[in-house]
Design a protein around this motif. Structure first.
Motif, PDB file in Angstrom:
ATOM      1  N   TYR B  10       0.844  -1.136  -0.077  1.00 43.45           N
ATOM      2  CA  TYR B  10      -0.040  -0.188   0.096  1.00 43.45           C
ATOM      3  C   TYR B  10       0.788   1.255   0.110  1.00 43.45           C
ATOM      4  O   TYR B  10       0.668   2.100  -0.763  1.00 43.45           O
ATOM      5  CB  TYR B  10      -0.997   0.058   1.162  1.00 43.45           C
ATOM      6  CG  TYR B  10      -1.870   1.112   1.252  1.00 43.45           C
ATOM      7  CD1 TYR B  10      -3.090   0.879   0.882  1.00 43.45           C
ATOM      8  CD2 TYR B  10      -1.704   2.356   1.646  1.00 43.45           C
ATOM      9  CE1 TYR B  10      -4.205   1.898   0.786  1.00 43.45           C
ATOM     10  CE2 TYR B  10      -2.652   3.367   1.423  1.00 43.45           C
ATOM     11  CZ  TYR B  10      -3.809   3.169   0.979  1.00 43.45           C
ATOM     12  OH  TYR B  10      -4.756   4.171   0.969  1.00 43.45           O
ATOM     13  N   LYS B  13       2.544   1.828  -3.299  1.00 42.22           N
ATOM     14  CA  LYS B  13       1.629   2.326  -4.217  1.00 42.22           C
ATOM     15  C   LYS B  13       1.321   3.804  -4.132  1.00 42.22           C
ATOM     16  O   LYS B  13       1.339   4.492  -5.181  1.00 42.22           O
ATOM     17  CB  LYS B  13       0.147   1.480  -4.220  1.00 42.22           C
ATOM     18  CG  LYS B  13       0.503   0.286  -4.827  1.00 42.22           C
ATOM     19  CD  LYS B  13      -1.077  -0.311  -5.262  1.00 42.22           C
ATOM     20  CE  LYS B  13      -0.969  -1.421  -6.235  1.00 42.22           C
ATOM     21  NZ  LYS B  13      -1.998  -2.131  -6.853  1.00 42.22           N
ATOM     22  N   THR B  56      -5.790  -1.446   5.170  1.00 47.18           N
ATOM     23  CA  THR B  56      -5.562  -0.915   3.742  1.00 47.18           C
ATOM     24  C   THR B  56      -7.088  -0.818   3.103  1.00 47.18           C
ATOM     25  O   THR B  56      -6.940   0.525   2.437  1.00 47.18           O
ATOM     26  CB  THR B  56      -4.775  -1.861   2.795  1.00 47.18           C
ATOM     27  OG1 THR B  56      -5.384  -2.845   2.796  1.00 47.18           O
ATOM     28  CG2 THR B  56      -3.278  -1.873   3.521  1.00 47.18           C
ATOM     29  N   GLN B  57      -7.713  -1.591   3.211  1.00 45.25           N
ATOM     30  CA  GLN B  57      -9.268  -1.280   2.575  1.00 45.25           C
ATOM     31  C   GLN B  57      -9.764  -0.128   3.258  1.00 45.25           C
ATOM     32  O   GLN B  57     -10.430   0.767   2.565  1.00 45.25           O
ATOM     33  CB  GLN B  57     -10.061  -2.655   2.801  1.00 45.25           C
ATOM     34  CG  GLN B  57      -9.560  -3.650   1.642  1.00 45.25           C
ATOM     35  CD  GLN B  57     -10.579  -4.672   1.778  1.00 45.25           C
ATOM     36  OE1 GLN B  57     -11.407  -5.226   2.806  1.00 45.25           O
ATOM     37  NE2 GLN B  57     -10.308  -5.812   0.848  1.00 45.25           N
ATOM     38  N   GLN B  58      -9.764   0.094   4.543  1.00 46.73           N
ATOM     39  CA  GLN B  58     -10.553   1.086   5.283  1.00 46.73           C
ATOM     40  C   GLN B  58      -9.732   2.656   4.904  1.00 46.73           C
ATOM     41  O   GLN B  58     -10.542   3.567   4.769  1.00 46.73           O
ATOM     42  CB  GLN B  58     -10.284   1.120   6.807  1.00 46.73           C
ATOM     43  CG  GLN B  58     -10.963  -0.073   7.230  1.00 46.73           C
ATOM     44  CD  GLN B  58     -10.965  -0.274   8.684  1.00 46.73           C
ATOM     45  OE1 GLN B  58      -9.876   0.100   9.437  1.00 46.73           O
ATOM     46  NE2 GLN B  58     -11.857  -1.234   9.409  1.00 46.73           N
ATOM     47  N   LEU B  59      -8.625   2.633   4.434  1.00 50.48           N
ATOM     48  CA  LEU B  59      -7.915   3.677   4.303  1.00 50.48           C
ATOM     49  C   LEU B  59      -8.132   4.164   2.547  1.00 50.48           C
ATOM     50  O   LEU B  59      -8.085   5.279   2.355  1.00 50.48           O
ATOM     51  CB  LEU B  59      -6.447   3.282   4.118  1.00 50.48           C
ATOM     52  CG  LEU B  59      -5.364   4.599   4.343  1.00 50.48           C
ATOM     53  CD1 LEU B  59      -5.936   5.514   5.409  1.00 50.48           C
ATOM     54  CD2 LEU B  59      -4.021   4.293   4.644  1.00 50.48           C
ATOM     55  N   GLY B  60      -8.709   3.083   1.782  1.00 45.87           N
ATOM     56  CA  GLY B  60      -9.077   3.464   0.400  1.00 45.87           C
ATOM     57  C   GLY B  60      -8.014   3.314  -0.371  1.00 45.87           C
ATOM     58  O   GLY B  60      -7.060   2.895  -0.388  1.00 45.87           O
ATOM     59  N   ASP B  61      -8.280   3.754  -1.590  1.00 40.94           N
ATOM     60  CA  ASP B  61      -7.406   3.481  -2.829  1.00 40.94           C
ATOM     61  C   ASP B  61      -6.166   4.456  -2.678  1.00 40.94           C
ATOM     62  O   ASP B  61      -6.156   5.642  -2.446  1.00 40.94           O
ATOM     63  CB  ASP B  61      -8.121   3.800  -4.355  1.00 40.94           C
ATOM     64  CG  ASP B  61      -7.343   3.562  -5.395  1.00 40.94           C
ATOM     65  OD1 ASP B  61      -6.102   3.569  -5.489  1.00 40.94           O
ATOM     66  OD2 ASP B  61      -8.105   3.183  -6.433  1.00 40.94           O
ATOM     67  N   PRO B  62      -4.922   3.508  -2.843  1.00 41.28           N
ATOM     68  CA  PRO B  62      -3.623   4.558  -2.688  1.00 41.28           C
ATOM     69  C   PRO B  62      -3.393   5.343  -3.723  1.00 41.28           C
ATOM     70  O   PRO B  62      -2.977   6.386  -3.628  1.00 41.28           O
ATOM     71  CB  PRO B  62      -2.623   3.504  -2.618  1.00 41.28           C
ATOM     72  CG  PRO B  62      -3.213   2.236  -3.173  1.00 41.28           C
ATOM     73  CD  PRO B  62      -4.707   2.086  -2.918  1.00 41.28           C
ATOM     74  N   ASP B  64      -5.755   7.013  -5.132  1.00 39.34           N
ATOM     75  CA  ASP B  64      -6.551   8.319  -5.064  1.00 39.34           C
ATOM     76  C   ASP B  64      -6.019   9.178  -3.935  1.00 39.34           C
ATOM     77  O   ASP B  64      -6.138  10.258  -3.958  1.00 39.34           O
ATOM     78  CB  ASP B  64      -8.201   7.849  -4.275  1.00 39.34           C
ATOM     79  CG  ASP B  64      -8.872   7.356  -5.593  1.00 39.34           C
ATOM     80  OD1 ASP B  64      -8.519   7.753  -6.937  1.00 39.34           O
ATOM     81  OD2 ASP B  64      -9.708   6.739  -5.451  1.00 39.34           O
ATOM     82  N   LEU B  65      -5.536   8.655  -2.913  1.00 45.28           N
ATOM     83  CA  LEU B  65      -4.995   9.232  -1.500  1.00 45.28           C
ATOM     84  C   LEU B  65      -3.792   9.985  -2.324  1.00 45.28           C
ATOM     85  O   LEU B  65      -3.612  11.338  -1.888  1.00 45.28           O
ATOM     86  CB  LEU B  65      -4.286   8.096  -0.671  1.00 45.28           C
ATOM     87  CG  LEU B  65      -4.011   8.955   0.721  1.00 45.28           C
ATOM     88  CD1 LEU B  65      -4.191   7.758   1.610  1.00 45.28           C
ATOM     89  CD2 LEU B  65      -2.550   9.307   0.596  1.00 45.28           C
ATOM     90  N   GLU B  68      -4.686  13.136  -4.365  1.00 45.49           N
ATOM     91  CA  GLU B  68      -5.409  14.227  -3.570  1.00 45.49           C
ATOM     92  C   GLU B  68      -4.320  14.869  -3.072  1.00 45.49           C
ATOM     93  O   GLU B  68      -4.434  16.252  -2.678  1.00 45.49           O
ATOM     94  CB  GLU B  68      -6.333  13.691  -2.483  1.00 45.49           C
ATOM     95  CG  GLU B  68      -7.737  12.926  -3.186  1.00 45.49           C
ATOM     96  CD  GLU B  68      -8.535  14.320  -3.879  1.00 45.49           C
ATOM     97  OE1 GLU B  68      -8.663  15.155  -3.063  1.00 45.49           O
ATOM     98  OE2 GLU B  68      -9.141  13.885  -4.814  1.00 45.49           O
ATOM     99  N   VAL B  69      -3.212  14.199  -2.387  1.00 47.84           N
ATOM    100  CA  VAL B  69      -2.197  14.686  -1.510  1.00 47.84           C
ATOM    101  C   VAL B  69      -1.322  15.588  -2.517  1.00 47.84           C
ATOM    102  O   VAL B  69      -0.753  16.632  -2.005  1.00 47.84           O
ATOM    103  CB  VAL B  69      -1.571  13.883  -0.748  1.00 47.84           C
ATOM    104  CG1 VAL B  69      -0.343  14.329  -0.079  1.00 47.84           C
ATOM    105  CG2 VAL B  69      -2.319  13.328   0.524  1.00 47.84           C
TER     106      VAL B  69
END
Lengths: 125, 228
Positions: B10, B13, B56-62, B64-65, B68-69
């Motif tokens: 994760y 990625k 990792t599923q709870q954190l969402g798509d790497p 996408d993260l 956005e950052v």
């Protein structure tokens, strides 16, 4: 596919609705104490009795955006051998939070008057 | 203790999808990893690898993260580079102006300055002014516009513009320093007595060092992988 949470309509809608208020929510949970990202997420979940779950993909960009805007400040520390970034509200962040609270109170009053006029009139003097 | 594979995958990625200086990408990687390890600790589990998958599923798509950052990273880096560029260019400009102003008098007061010196001087001054203008534009694009822009796409374009402007400004500053040092060398060749050489050598060294430090700070580790 380990990184694919279930994108149900309800889930997507809730995340979209939250985005508009996320900055204010983060400022509010940081008003009492400095927290790291995961703790911010847990605090939001706890204060909403589990109704609000923020994805990290939404939370971390928001934290960095708020820090970039000078509303919160991040600092590194070492906890149990690993580096951790903790965020605290700045003076500007406190002012922004106060402004958002005022705006939210006004929003609730106006919307309440339209959507729930009975409740609004009961509360009126 | 080795990290569960899902955490490594994760974080990798996320980092793969980020662009910018290594220190900024490393900071994001460390923050995400800390989040995942904290989440794993909180998940009631017997199998750390299974807990890592849930975290990792709870954190969402790497991807996408990272996307956005990235906007904030680009903006911050552009702003820091533009500010450093402005301070450096203004400092070097003032330093050289002072050296030529306070040095021995020019011997061509009456006959006119040789043409090659006039052109080199003009090139150095123009490039230095252009570098300062680029730095100011970079600050406006990466700091001022995002503060007042209500549309996310406008803020994003402004951040990218700031990044490009600051990089171009750095290139122009290099040209300015080369031209000014070239002017000093030419002038020293034509009229050695017209310069205070100890000052010129110190200023030339400081100028080249400033550009190299700025370039290193701007580009260091851009293509180097982050060790997670």
């Amino acid at each position: 596919m380990p990184f694919a949470p279930d994108p149900t309509w309800e889930h997507v809608m809730r995340q979209e609705q939250l985005k508009g208020h996320l900055d204010g929510l983060i400022l509010a949970v940081l008003a009492d104490q400095a927290l790291h990202g995961y703790a911010v997420m847990e605090a939001l979940k706890e204060r909403s009795d589990g109704a609000l779950t923020i994805e990290g993909g939404t939370l971390y960009p928001a934290l960095h955006r708020l820090e970039d805007a000078g509303l919160i400040s991040g600092s590194w520390s070492v906890i149990s051998g690993r580096r951790r970034r903790t965020y605290a509200l700045t003076a500007r962040g406190r002012k922004e939070l106060a402004a958002q609270r005022t705006a939210w109170g006004e929003f609730v009053r106006v919307m309440g008057g339209i959507l729930s006029p009975d409740l609004a009139s009961e509360g009126a003097p | 203790m080795s990290l569960p594979h899902a955490v490594d995958a994760y974080v990798s990625k996320v980092v793969t999808n980020l662009r910018g200086p290594r220190r900024m990408r490393t900071a994001i990687a460390e923050e995400v990893r800390d989040h995942l390890l904290e989440a794993i600790d909180d998940i009631d589990h017997d199998d750390a690898h299974h807990a890592a998958l849930i975290a990792t599923q709870q954190l969402g798509d790497p991807a996408d993260l990272a996307r956005e950052v990235q906007l904030t990273l680009t903006r911050r880096h552009a702003r820091q580079t533009s500010l450093a560029l402005l301070v450096t260019a203004a400092g070097l400009s003032g330093m050289w102006f002072w050296i030529f102003l306070t040095g021995p008098s020019e011997p061509w007061r009456e006959h006119g300055e040789p043409r090659e010196l006039v052109w080199t001087d003009a090139a150095g001054s123009t490039a230095m002014n252009a570098a300062i203008a680029a730095a100011i534009l970079g600050i406006v694009a990466s700091w001022l516009i995002p503060r007042v822009a209500t549309r996310e796409d406008l803020a994003s374009v402004a951040a990218r513009l700031g990044a490009v402007t600051s990089t171009v400004g750095l290139a122009i500053l290099s040209v300015a320093v080369a031209a000014i040092v070239g002017y000093a060398v030419l002038r020293g060749t034509v009229a050695p007595g017209s310069l205070e050489w100890s000052d010129v050598i110190a200023a030339a060294t400081a100028s080249v060092a400033s550009v190299l430090i700025l370039a290193r700070r701007t580009f260091a580790g851009r293509s180097r992988p982050v060790v997670t």
